[in-house]
Design a protein around this motif. Structure first.
Motif, PDB file in Angstrom:
ATOM      1  N   UNK A 207       0.840  -1.209   0.000  1.00  0.00           N
ATOM      2  CA  UNK A 207       0.000   0.000   0.000  1.00  0.00           C
ATOM      3  C   UNK A 207       0.874   1.258   0.000  1.00  0.00           C
ATOM      4  N   UNK A 208       0.461   2.266  -0.771  1.00  0.00           N
ATOM      5  CA  UNK A 208       1.226   3.514  -0.917  1.00  0.00           C
ATOM      6  C   UNK A 208       0.350   4.699  -0.541  1.00  0.00           C
ATOM      7  N   UNK A 209       0.914   5.732   0.096  1.00  0.00           N
ATOM      8  CA  UNK A 209       0.136   6.951   0.338  1.00  0.00           C
ATOM      9  C   UNK A 209      -0.500   7.426  -0.971  1.00  0.00           C
ATOM     10  N   UNK A 210      -1.774   7.819  -0.892  1.00  0.00           N
ATOM     11  CA  UNK A 210      -2.490   8.242  -2.095  1.00  0.00           C
ATOM     12  C   UNK A 210      -3.425   7.165  -2.627  1.00  0.00           C
ATOM     13  N   UNK A 211      -3.154   5.891  -2.277  1.00  0.00           N
ATOM     14  CA  UNK A 211      -4.068   4.818  -2.697  1.00  0.00           C
ATOM     15  C   UNK A 211      -5.420   4.970  -2.003  1.00  0.00           C
ATOM     16  N   UNK A 212      -6.451   4.416  -2.634  1.00  0.00           N
ATOM     17  CA  UNK A 212      -7.764   4.331  -2.021  1.00  0.00           C
ATOM     18  C   UNK A 212      -7.835   3.062  -1.179  1.00  0.00           C
ATOM     19  N   UNK A 213      -8.570   3.113  -0.060  1.00  0.00           N
ATOM     20  CA  UNK A 213      -8.871   1.902   0.711  1.00  0.00           C
ATOM     21  C   UNK A 213     -10.254   1.432   0.256  1.00  0.00           C
ATOM     22  N   UNK A 214     -10.332   0.175  -0.156  1.00  0.00           N
ATOM     23  CA  UNK A 214     -11.575  -0.342  -0.748  1.00  0.00           C
ATOM     24  C   UNK A 214     -11.976  -1.658  -0.107  1.00  0.00           C
ATOM     25  N   UNK A 215     -13.272  -1.973  -0.188  1.00  0.00           N
ATOM     26  CA  UNK A 215     -13.751  -3.307   0.187  1.00  0.00           C
ATOM     27  C   UNK A 215     -14.622  -3.841  -0.944  1.00  0.00           C
TER      28      UNK A 215
ATOM     29  N   UNK B  29     -16.245  -2.519 -15.132  1.00  0.00           N
ATOM     30  CA  UNK B  29     -16.392  -3.966 -15.324  1.00  0.00           C
ATOM     31  C   UNK B  29     -17.417  -4.575 -14.367  1.00  0.00           C
ATOM     32  N   UNK B  30     -17.958  -3.744 -13.484  1.00  0.00           N
ATOM     33  CA  UNK B  30     -19.049  -4.218 -12.624  1.00  0.00           C
ATOM     34  C   UNK B  30     -18.617  -4.801 -11.292  1.00  0.00           C
ATOM     35  N   UNK B  31     -17.341  -4.675 -10.911  1.00  0.00           N
ATOM     36  CA  UNK B  31     -16.904  -5.211  -9.611  1.00  0.00           C
ATOM     37  C   UNK B  31     -17.549  -4.417  -8.483  1.00  0.00           C
ATOM     38  N   UNK B  32     -17.996  -5.090  -7.434  1.00  0.00           N
ATOM     39  CA  UNK B  32     -18.705  -4.411  -6.335  1.00  0.00           C
ATOM     40  C   UNK B  32     -17.730  -3.746  -5.374  1.00  0.00           C
ATOM     41  N   UNK B  33     -17.068  -2.704  -5.850  1.00  0.00           N
ATOM     42  CA  UNK B  33     -16.014  -2.066  -5.056  1.00  0.00           C
ATOM     43  C   UNK B  33     -16.552  -0.818  -4.360  1.00  0.00           C
ATOM     44  N   UNK B  34     -16.323  -0.750  -3.054  1.00  0.00           N
ATOM     45  CA  UNK B  34     -16.726   0.417  -2.266  1.00  0.00           C
ATOM     46  C   UNK B  34     -15.461   1.088  -1.739  1.00  0.00           C
ATOM     47  N   UNK B  35     -15.313   2.360  -2.015  1.00  0.00           N
ATOM     48  CA  UNK B  35     -14.162   3.108  -1.488  1.00  0.00           C
ATOM     49  C   UNK B  35     -14.529   3.591  -0.093  1.00  0.00           C
ATOM     50  N   UNK B  36     -13.717   3.219   0.898  1.00  0.00           N
ATOM     51  CA  UNK B  36     -14.051   3.578   2.289  1.00  0.00           C
ATOM     52  C   UNK B  36     -12.992   4.466   2.937  1.00  0.00           C
ATOM     53  N   UNK B  37     -11.951   4.824   2.194  1.00  0.00           N
ATOM     54  CA  UNK B  37     -10.948   5.678   2.824  1.00  0.00           C
ATOM     55  C   UNK B  37      -9.720   5.805   1.951  1.00  0.00           C
ATOM     56  N   UNK B  38      -8.633   6.246   2.567  1.00  0.00           N
ATOM     57  CA  UNK B  38      -7.402   6.405   1.797  1.00  0.00           C
ATOM     58  C   UNK B  38      -6.162   6.083   2.620  1.00  0.00           C
ATOM     59  N   UNK B  39      -5.099   5.837   1.869  1.00  0.00           N
ATOM     60  CA  UNK B  39      -3.808   5.526   2.485  1.00  0.00           C
ATOM     61  C   UNK B  39      -3.030   6.832   2.618  1.00  0.00           C
ATOM     62  N   UNK B  40      -2.411   7.019   3.788  1.00  0.00           N
ATOM     63  CA  UNK B  40      -1.627   8.236   4.022  1.00  0.00           C
ATOM     64  C   UNK B  40      -0.258   7.850   4.601  1.00  0.00           C
ATOM     65  N   UNK B  41       0.662   8.773   4.580  1.00  0.00           N
ATOM     66  CA  UNK B  41       1.927   8.545   5.280  1.00  0.00           C
ATOM     67  C   UNK B  41       1.614   8.469   6.766  1.00  0.00           C
TER      68      UNK B  41
END
Ligand code: ADP
Ligand code: MG
Length: 321
Positions: free
Chosen positions: A149-157, A281-293
């Motif tokens: 995981x890198x700062x700036x990435x989205x956290x997803x489920x 593509x229809x993946x059931x992805x929910x963005x719930x946050x982000x990666x930070x330093x």
């Protein structure tokens, strides 16, 4: 019934034990033999389920067979691996034909569902417990680990959270609910669907991934630690099912989604540029946050206030302070 008769009747004879792609030799010899294609790596994971700790005892043996394999295969999904095979070490107090028949049918149903073959195991007498080892394959270097995981990435489920934890009081018989509420919650508990296709779709895209077994906050803590980053999670963004909210109310549903175990939904980090194509593509992805330093997991409310709870997840052996 002797050990060999039991193995033959209930396990070696199961449709899921009849071999298939990647299985060169199945049940019956000292070892099974698997063929891993050139350029791929073998992914291996073991899970033990103990009666009274991981599942109620007694419980429905069909559902137990189904659930225990799903829990194990979910680790392959979390690595982006394609299932090949599994082994089953079964410890049983007494042998009843009805119990074994139902257990083997539940196991077989989930094995067929996941495309994984039973290739061996062990059968012993003692307090009821199950150990499954799952084996999968993944293109070399493409497995989804916890550490990228890198700062700036989205956290997803990959789906709604908290349903299995919400079902627990129903499973234990402490509460009852109408069928339209109990049905979906119990289905999540007893037959979680390992997110195998999603895991494979995330290869080369997600920077880290795991399956949520101990609770979202606890498991995201593993990504934060392994990747040496911080994860900010927005409480308002957690995907909750209508059944869970109607059964527990919104606040308790959110707590179940944050701390409840047994969801077996994938949690992963994704560079923002990867998201649109996956959603298209229809993946059931929910963005719930982000990666930070930084480090650890921080939970934020709708106003950006830190509301991180102090206790999280289930541990068999607590770390000493
Ligand atoms: P060994 O003594 O060589 O370890 P076992 O007598 O324990 O072998 O088992 C005989 C065969 O049956 C082996 O191929 C083993 O993998 C398989 N087996 C034993 N128990 C199970 C089980 N519960 N499910 C599937 N295969 C099993
Ligand atoms: Mg043996």
């Amino acid at each position: 019934m002797g050990e060999f008769e039991l193995i033959r009747n209930y396990f070696a004879a199961a449709p899921c034990a009849q071999g298939g792609e990647g299985v060169a030799l199945g049940i019956g010899d000292d070892c099974a033999l698997l063929a891993v294609p050139a350029g791929e790596q073998l992914a291996i994971s073991t899970d033990t389920l103990v009666a009274g700790v991981h599942f109620a005892d007694p419980c429905d043996p069909f559902l137990l067979g189904q659930r225990s394999l799903a829990v194990a295969v979910s680790d392959l999904a979390a690595m982006g691996a394609t299932p090949i095979a599994f082994t089953l070490a079964l410890t049983l107090p007494t042998v009843t034909a009805d119990w074994l028949d139902a257990f083997a049918r539940g196991l077989n149903a989930m094995a067929q569902n996941c495309g994984v073959r039973l290739v061996g195991g062990d059968t012993t007498r003692g307090p009821l417990s199950l150990t499954m080892t799952v084996l999968g394959r993944v293109p070399a270097g493409k497995a989804l680990t916890r550490s990228g995981a890198q700062p700036g990435d989205l956290v997803c489920v990959g789906g709604e959270l908290g349903n299995a934890a919400g079902a627990l009081s129903l499973v234990l018989g402490e509460r009852v609910a109408a069928a339209d509420v109990a049905g979906p919650l119990l289905a999540h508990y007893w037959s979680p669907q390992p997110q195998l296709e999603l895991g494979m779709a995330l290869r080369g895209k997600a920077t880290s991934a795991l399956d949520i077994s101990d609770g979202l906050l606890a498991d995201c803590g593993h990504i934060a630690k392994a990747s040496a980053v911080g994860l900010l999670i927005e409480s308002e963004k957690l995907p909750l099912s209508a059944a869970l909210v109607s059964f527990l109310g919104e606040n308790a549903a959110r707590v179940a989604a944050l701390n409840g175990g047994d969801d077996y939904v994938l949690a992963f980090t994704l560079p923002p540029a990867q998201l649109p194509a996956l959603l298209a593509d229809g993946w059931p992805i929910h963005v719930i946050g982000q990666v930070v330093a930084g480090q650890g997991v921080t939970l934020l409310d709708a106003n950006g206030q830190d509301i991180t709870p102090q206790t999280r997840g289930y541990q068999h052996f607590r770390e000493t302070p």
